[in-house]
Scaffold this active site. Structure first.
Site, PDB file in Angstrom:
ATOM      1  CG  HIS A  97      89.539   4.397-178.690  1.00 31.76           C
ATOM      2  ND1 HIS A  97      89.239   5.731-178.417  1.00 31.76           N
ATOM      3  CD2 HIS A  97      90.774   4.175-178.149  1.00 31.76           C
ATOM      4  CE1 HIS A  97      90.230   6.270-177.729  1.00 31.76           C
ATOM      5  NE2 HIS A  97      91.181   5.351-177.553  1.00 31.76           N
ATOM      6  NE  ARG A  98      86.581   2.926-188.120  1.00 34.61           N
ATOM      7  CZ  ARG A  98      85.434   3.257-188.683  1.00 34.61           C
ATOM      8  NH1 ARG A  98      84.508   2.324-188.868  1.00 34.61           N
ATOM      9  NH2 ARG A  98      85.189   4.494-189.043  1.00 34.61           N
TER      10      ARG A  98
END
Length: 295
Positions: free
Chosen positions: A49-50
């Site tokens: 979940h950059r």
């Protein structure tokens, strides 16, 4: 103001230890030995979940600007600390010089914001400039017939004209110690389209008289000098500058030191700096690349 506010955290908020930090938006990874063929691990983000770095809240890093401690905490070698707090500084006030590339980055920040952070930019209405050592490079040429000549850079003349178009009056100043004759000084003033202030000592008192005539205060005056006798005026005006090869360059902390030498575009460079500050002071919006209200 950073030091004052951090000190108040000790004296008014009861902190025992206060240190300065800055917020960085950098993703950190574990360092691995390439021989181990091990995958590196992210240390501060979820790779699945950059976030975008500019949307991420970031992390706080010590920037080394200051460390405050009570005497009691210091005498215990910081082993008995009660309340610890950090003081967050904005990135524009936190410039680290750790590697070579940091030098030019720091230099550009100084040129843009001044030596003391964002300055209150008073509108310059009068520019005073020495002739020898600023408009000229100090050289005097003598012809066979015995006439003295000096060289004037066309870029410097253009810089003076740029100021005049912005309704900034320009005066060339000199005194009896000037190696150029008064007649030659008047010719230089005529060629550049400037007034000429020729005094006995060229001190602050004489400049005060000129400013009274113009109904100006020191903050509205910019001055470019180059010699030790110029220090008095350089220290009083709202904005000062010196050519990079000036005698006085290593004697005062000039607000602007030109990258060009005298007689080779230094006046043009300082004129552009004056106009840049004027443009910034007229802008209605705060000069920020980051919208901190929505960051």
């Amino acid at each position: 103001h950073h030091i004052r506010e951090a000190l108040q955290m000790i004296t008014e908020q009861g902190c025992d230890y206060v240190f300065s930090v800055v917020r960085r938006h950098q993703f950190r990874w574990e360092e691995v030995d390439k021989k181990d063929c091990k995958n590196p691990t992210s240390l501060n983000i979820d790779v699945a979940h950059r976030p975008r770095r500019q949307d991420w809240h970031g992390e706080l890093y010590e920037n080394g600007s200051f460390y405050f401690s009570t005497r009691t905490a210091l005498e215990s070698s910081l082993k008995q600390l009660g309340k610890i707090a950090y003081y967050e500084m904005l990135p524009e006030y936190s410039v680290d010089i750790d590697v070579d590339i940091d030098w030019p980055v720091a230099e550009q920040r100084v040129l843009r914001f001044g030596y003391f952070g964002r300055e209150e930019n008073a509108a310059v209405r009068l520019f005073l400039c020495k002739v020898s050592g600023c408009v000229t490079n100090g050289q005097i040429f003598t012809s066979v017939s015995g006439e003295d000549h000096v060289a004037i850079n066309a870029r410097d003349v253009a810089g003076i004209q740029m100021l005049q178009r912005e309704n900034i009056e320009v005066f060339l100043i000199s005194n009896v110690n000037e190696p150029l004759s008064k007649g030659l000084l008047e010719k230089v003033a005529q060629l550049t389209g400037c007034g000429l202030q020729f005094g006995e000592q060229q001190n602050g008192f004489e400049m005060e008289q000129l400013m009274k005539e113009k109904k100006l205060c020191w903050d509205e005056v910019a001055f470019m000098g180059e010699n030790s006798e110029d220090r008095e005026i350089l220290s009083q005006v709202g904005l000062n500058g010196v050519p990079c090869d000036s005698v006085v360059a290593d004697l005062i902390a000039a607000k602007y030191m030109c990258q060009r030498p005298a007689g080779n575009g230094a006046v043009r460079e300082f004129a552009e700096y004056i106009l840049m500050l004027k443009k910034k002071s007229l802008l209605q919006v705060h000069q920020e690349h980051i919208d901190r209200d929505n960051f």
